[in-house]
Write a protein that holds these residues in place. Sequence first.
Motif, PDB file in Angstrom:
ATOM      1  N   PHE B 111       0.900  -1.249   0.008  1.00  0.00           N
ATOM      2  CA  PHE B 111       0.268   0.123   0.066  1.00  0.00           C
ATOM      3  C   PHE B 111       0.894   1.165  -0.127  1.00  0.00           C
ATOM      4  O   PHE B 111       1.487   1.473   0.781  1.00  0.00           O
ATOM      5  CB  PHE B 111      -0.879  -0.088   1.245  1.00  0.00           C
ATOM      6  N   GLN B 112       0.865   2.217  -1.106  1.00  0.00           N
ATOM      7  CA  GLN B 112       1.331   3.454  -1.101  1.00  0.00           C
ATOM      8  C   GLN B 112       0.671   4.460  -0.178  1.00  0.00           C
ATOM      9  O   GLN B 112       1.084   5.218   0.315  1.00  0.00           O
ATOM     10  CB  GLN B 112       1.652   3.905  -2.449  1.00  0.00           C
ATOM     11  N   ILE B 113      -0.759   4.100  -0.250  1.00  0.00           N
ATOM     12  CA  ILE B 113      -1.581   5.230   0.730  1.00  0.00           C
ATOM     13  C   ILE B 113      -2.154   4.109   1.751  1.00  0.00           C
ATOM     14  O   ILE B 113      -2.753   3.178   1.269  1.00  0.00           O
ATOM     15  CB  ILE B 113      -2.832   5.822  -0.140  1.00  0.00           C
ATOM     16  N   ILE B 287      -2.617   1.284  -4.101  1.00  0.00           N
ATOM     17  CA  ILE B 287      -1.631   0.533  -4.394  1.00  0.00           C
ATOM     18  C   ILE B 287      -0.763   0.975  -5.453  1.00  0.00           C
ATOM     19  O   ILE B 287       0.250   1.171  -5.578  1.00  0.00           O
ATOM     20  CB  ILE B 287      -1.896  -1.211  -4.512  1.00  0.00           C
ATOM     21  N   LYS B 288      -1.567   1.593  -6.222  1.00  0.00           N
ATOM     22  CA  LYS B 288      -1.000   2.265  -7.592  1.00  0.00           C
ATOM     23  C   LYS B 288      -1.637   3.562  -7.774  1.00  0.00           C
ATOM     24  O   LYS B 288      -2.390   3.672  -8.715  1.00  0.00           O
ATOM     25  CB  LYS B 288      -1.115   1.184  -8.785  1.00  0.00           C
ATOM     26  N   ARG B 294       5.348   2.160  -9.246  1.00  0.00           N
ATOM     27  CA  ARG B 294       5.762   0.694  -9.585  1.00  0.00           C
ATOM     28  C   ARG B 294       5.152  -0.118  -8.381  1.00  0.00           C
ATOM     29  O   ARG B 294       5.677   0.495  -7.142  1.00  0.00           O
ATOM     30  CB  ARG B 294       7.151   0.508  -9.715  1.00  0.00           C
ATOM     31  N   ILE B 295       4.477  -0.945  -8.316  1.00  0.00           N
ATOM     32  CA  ILE B 295       3.915  -1.732  -7.244  1.00  0.00           C
ATOM     33  C   ILE B 295       4.904  -2.309  -6.345  1.00  0.00           C
ATOM     34  O   ILE B 295       5.794  -2.951  -6.949  1.00  0.00           O
ATOM     35  CB  ILE B 295       2.707  -2.848  -7.918  1.00  0.00           C
ATOM     36  N   GLY B 296       4.627  -2.201  -5.160  1.00  0.00           N
ATOM     37  CA  GLY B 296       5.729  -2.842  -4.385  1.00  0.00           C
ATOM     38  C   GLY B 296       6.540  -1.795  -3.756  1.00  0.00           C
ATOM     39  O   GLY B 296       7.675  -2.197  -3.072  1.00  0.00           O
ATOM     40  N   MET B 297       6.973  -0.557  -4.409  1.00  0.00           N
ATOM     41  CA  MET B 297       8.054   0.302  -4.273  1.00  0.00           C
ATOM     42  C   MET B 297       8.022   0.877  -2.754  1.00  0.00           C
ATOM     43  O   MET B 297       6.879   1.016  -2.049  1.00  0.00           O
ATOM     44  CB  MET B 297       8.029   1.497  -5.012  1.00  0.00           C
TER      45      MET B 297
END
Lengths: 230, 330, 249
Positions: B111-113, B287-288, B294-297
């Motif tokens: 999760f980026q957010i 997530i994106k 880039r997913i996972g960053m």
Amino acid sequence: MFLECQNINFRYPNGSMDVFHDLSFQMKTPGFHALFGPSGVGKTSLARIIVGDFNDYSGVVRSEGMQNLLYSYNLERLPDWSSVGKHLEKITPPSLRDRKNELIASFDMAETMRLRFSQLSLGQQNRVNLIRYLLQDFHLLIMDESLANVDERTREKIILGIKDMFPDTYFLYISHNVIEVSKFCREILVFRNSLKAPQVITVNGQDHKLGQTVSKDKLEQTMLEIMHAS
Amino acid sequence: MNRHIKKISVFLFLFSICFSLSGIRVSEASETAVYRLKWLFNASVIGDIYADVHGHFKARGLDVTVKEGGPERDAIRELELGYAAFGVASADQVIRALAKGSPVVVIAQLFQINPLQWIYRSENLDVTRVEDLKGKVVGITFGGNDETIMRTLMAKAGLTEKDISVFSVRYDYTPFYQKRVDVWPVYRNSQAPILEKKLGDLGESVAYFNPAAHGVKFVANSVVTSKRMMEEQADVVKNFTSALLQGWEEALELENEEDVLKTLRQFDKDTPPDIMRKQLVITRSLIKPFKDTRIGMIDLEAWQQTEKIMLEQNQIPSPVAVEKVIRKPF
Amino acid sequence: MLHRRIYQFFIIYLLGLLVLFSVKYLLDLSDYVIPGLEDLAQTFRTVFLRYVSDVVDTISVAVIGQVISVFMAIVVGVLGRQTTWFGSFIKVAAYNVQAYPIVAIAPIIFILFGDGFLSRLLIAAMICYFPILLSVISIMSEPVHDIEHFYRVTGRMRWQLEVKIRAFENLNKLTTVISGSATLAMAGTIVAEFIAANAGIGYSIRIALYQSDLAKILTALFLIGITLSVYQGLLEIAGYLVKKGWASH
């Protein structure tokens, strides 16, 4: 006042054999009578039929002139939450207070009145149980091995005492002791094998009372009669 | 004699525990691996499911069993005990584990957010600043992440507990439905669409209060493994990560949406299709968030902020230098 | 009686810790999986007072719940002792409700009664009520022929005397059931607190679980265990005193 059973047929629920088959007898005079026979012949069952605990039988039970029929047995207990003295006090009608004291004395139980039931010996327990029944209003009392575990001398004293105190009352004494029933009982209902007819035979006992002596020969004669009958 | 028997049984009991645990460790050495998720199967784990169902693990020679998580599951403990080779854990879990010496390593940040946000009825409230919460009844799960986040937000805005009314949050939303609570913590991509629909049916519209928009970046779910896996089976870790991230990339592709929902329905049979679609859309945005994400960053800055927050709130006794256990996936 | 329960609990708890520590050191696990002795001691010192007050809160609810349960179980058990339709209805209902998992019923209770004292009390009472009820019914519906015979044939038997005889004759069984149900009441309260309440040790355990803090949980378990041992010991003493008092009328 008399007790009569006519053609009693009885079998236990789920039982395959008759306990009684056309059993009949009569007891016309009050006094100390006995039901005698080996274990399992139905003495207790007959007692419970007489007092009305069992209804699943055929035949006639007549207890003419008797309103209160009581059955007592030797495994009964008094609650342990108070002393036997207090229990007796509670179940004694005021009119029978003196009789209570008389019974306690004649049963040699004065010392035990402050104790709880569980603190008594087996013989004492049976005696105190019998006392409380004798303090009730009854016309017939069945004593199913009520003096078990009581020594012979005390037993004799008790039986003679009861006979003296209750001359006009019916007692049915269930016992395995042939000498005892021969000596003290008036009529002895001897139980036989259920396949034999008649199933019970009445033998006259010596009906020994306070202040009398018993002839040894007569006693032996009664005992022989009982043996033959069974 | 009896004493001896007792001693022997105690020994055998301990021995059997150790043996069973070490036995599991042996299986870790083969290329079969358990991947323990943080929560139950739903849209928020779609990439994990997708990678498995579409054979991305198998294609890289891995036999991965994806296992559901739940409130009583703790992937980091399972890594250490050897019950799992990979897992999903929230950042606060990772930092707490590090503080207690656990050899955990972060290999991707999903999760980026953070999906943990606060829902509120938009017709009578507008939370554009943290200060707008003043005088409001704010739902908080005591001991949960939302408590940590809310306390940080309040501290930043100079608010104290006296300025708001705190309501202890439980599993059921009745107090929010009954309007006894103004703002209620929800997972944006799982519970929020359900709540939104229910309130929408009653003619009420909702909005969300996102802590990240107010400067509090508290990292959520990440993929973790053990230090030992990193050292002894680096290839397995590498292959696992690339298979997993490929699964996520594909699961969040717009053109795959129907196929993704079909896959998801095999695992999550309880969520209605319209809600599931919404959950997927929101999961994608968390997530994106950008086309070029880039997913996972790893958002290292967010990780450091998470550690700082926890340190400030005494949730860890001393710094753990979380950056040291983060391995960037690319 | 009391001190035996306490030292038995200490032995069990220490054995449990010993197993955990053995596993920890044999497998070289971090404090995150199983806390170390130092960590445990530190946590113990930090949360002890707070957890003691939580446990006292929980046990108070459990005790009140248990008292209500015992009272209700005796009333319903006495009413349901006869082999009537009502008696068998009560038995069937008790068996059925007992089979429901409390975690399934709890949400309904919390919706109806909120997440305060009343819900905790109700759940505690529910959990320990049915086992007591079933025991009371089984005790009360079983005649003590050797004692009751005399009162029956002489027309002296009243329902109060019947209940008194059966309760007195089964006092050991009753006190065992009541003291055993203390564990159930406590477990019920803790589950209730864990699921939804705002206070008590169950609530603290839930927070500790959120924070993956096993040291706090071990501390809570210690305090729960010791409190329960004391409570059960006191119940046993109370049972003994009741019996002694009753027997010395």
